[in-house]
Structures are given as C-alpha cells and as structure tokens.
Design a protein around this motif. Structure first.
Motif, mmCIF file in Angstrom:
data_model
loop_
_atom_site.group_PDB
_atom_site.id
_atom_site.type_symbol
_atom_site.label_atom_id
_atom_site.label_comp_id
_atom_site.label_asym_id
_atom_site.label_seq_id
_atom_site.Cartn_x
_atom_site.Cartn_y
_atom_site.Cartn_z
ATOM 1 N N LEU A 65 0.890 -1.113 0.122
ATOM 2 C CA LEU A 65 -0.039 -0.019 0.016
ATOM 3 C C LEU A 65 0.844 1.176 0.027
ATOM 4 O O LEU A 65 0.635 2.136 -0.882
ATOM 5 C CB LEU A 65 -0.670 0.128 1.326
ATOM 6 N N HIS A 66 1.936 1.121 0.859
ATOM 7 C CA HIS A 66 2.919 2.372 0.924
ATOM 8 C C HIS A 66 3.473 2.761 -0.238
ATOM 9 O O HIS A 66 3.636 3.828 -0.969
ATOM 10 C CB HIS A 66 3.744 2.232 2.059
ATOM 11 N N ALA A 67 3.836 1.634 -1.054
ATOM 12 C CA ALA A 67 4.878 1.757 -2.345
ATOM 13 C C ALA A 67 3.785 2.142 -3.297
ATOM 14 O O ALA A 67 4.265 3.101 -4.258
ATOM 15 C CB ALA A 67 5.286 0.312 -2.507
ATOM 16 N N ARG A 68 2.619 1.804 -3.524
ATOM 17 C CA ARG A 68 1.701 2.104 -4.392
ATOM 18 C C ARG A 68 1.329 3.698 -4.202
ATOM 19 O O ARG A 68 1.098 4.325 -5.133
ATOM 20 C CB ARG A 68 0.331 1.249 -4.565
ATOM 21 N N GLY A 69 0.915 4.024 -3.094
ATOM 22 C CA GLY A 69 0.901 5.622 -2.756
ATOM 23 C C GLY A 69 2.018 6.195 -3.189
ATOM 24 O O GLY A 69 1.747 7.340 -3.544
#
Length: 162
Positions: A65-69
C-alpha cells in the motif's frame, strides 16, 4: 499531496478485491506468472509452493500500500482528494506502473509513453481520467468480470465527493 496516505476506505476497497492467500497462486489471467501471495503481493521472491504467515501477509500488504501510494505521489504533482488518491492506489496496486516492452501500466505502456489515465490527470481532466478506469478490465486481452467490478468501484470512488 506529498504526505498523503491511503485511507481505511481505500484499503478496504483493495481488500474487497484481493484474496488473502497464504500460499502462492498463479495469476488468474495467465495461469502462471506473475505468482501472487498474501493480498495481491507479487515479486521475484513469489514462486509456486511459497507459504507465508498471516503476520507476513499483513506486513506485505502494508508495504505494498505504501509503495503504490508513493508511485502516485512521485508521478503526480497534484492535489488529489482522498477518494481520488485511494482509487488511484487501488488501480496501481492491481495494474502496476508498467514497463516499456513488457507490460501496460499506469506510468508507462508497453509501447512506451504514459497511460491516457496519467495524461488526463496531468492535464487536470479529472472526468476524462475517471473515464479511463473501465477500459482497464482485461486480463490477457479478455474482459474479466472481477476487473470490471473493480474498475467500476475505483471509478465510483474517484468521482465521489465528500
């Protein structure tokens, strides 16, 4: 937008479409690569027979989730609503950034150049960008019901005004 993070509603949307599987499984469109584990996690370490714990699945999901954000934040210099950001994170979580010569994605298409969705966002044509979501409902060139539902949910979230 530099500090924007996915909301609980955005995370829930992704979880609605991603099974939480603790043993690696093949891509539904190809029947093989890319292999997936947890809630939609892919990567070179994911291979047939790989098993993880629930805690590992939760940690991978949070990292993904963090990486996609971060992909959204780094490629767009825009102020997005929370709903727009969440919808885009879900989209990139599923589609990926793309890679020239390899795979169509949000940032780069197989033939090179950015996706129309990204172009429309950079032009601040939010309605035009929203209209791009339904076009990404194919796996291996064929429409897939699950992707059609996911793109409809992402479109609705992107357009939702709070």
């Amino acid at each position: 937008m530099k500090n924007q993070r996915i909301s609980a509603a955005g995370s829930d949307l992704i979880e609605d479409f991603e099974d939480d599987r603790l043993e690696a499984y093949p891509d539904p469109a190809t029947g093989g690569a890319p292999w997936t584990i947890g809630r939609g996690h892919t990567g070179p370490e994911v291979r047939p027979g790989l098993k993880i714990t629930q805690a590992q699945s939760d940690a991978l999901f949070a990292q993904d989730l963090h990486a996609r954000g971060e992909i959204i934040i780094n490629v767009l210099d825009l102020d997005l609503t929370q709903n727009q950001f969440d919808a885009l994170v879900s989209f990139v979580f599923n589609v990926g950034p793309g890679k020239k010569g390899v795979k169509d994605g949000f940032i780069e298409l197989r033939e090179g150049g950015p996706s129309t969705l990204l172009k429309k966002l950079r032009e601040r044509d939010y309605a035009g960008a929203a209209d791009q979501f339904p076009l990404w409902d194919k796996g291996d060139g064929k429409p897939m019901a699950g992707l059609t539902r996911r793109r409809a949910a992402e479109h609705a979230l992107f357009m939702k005004v709070d």
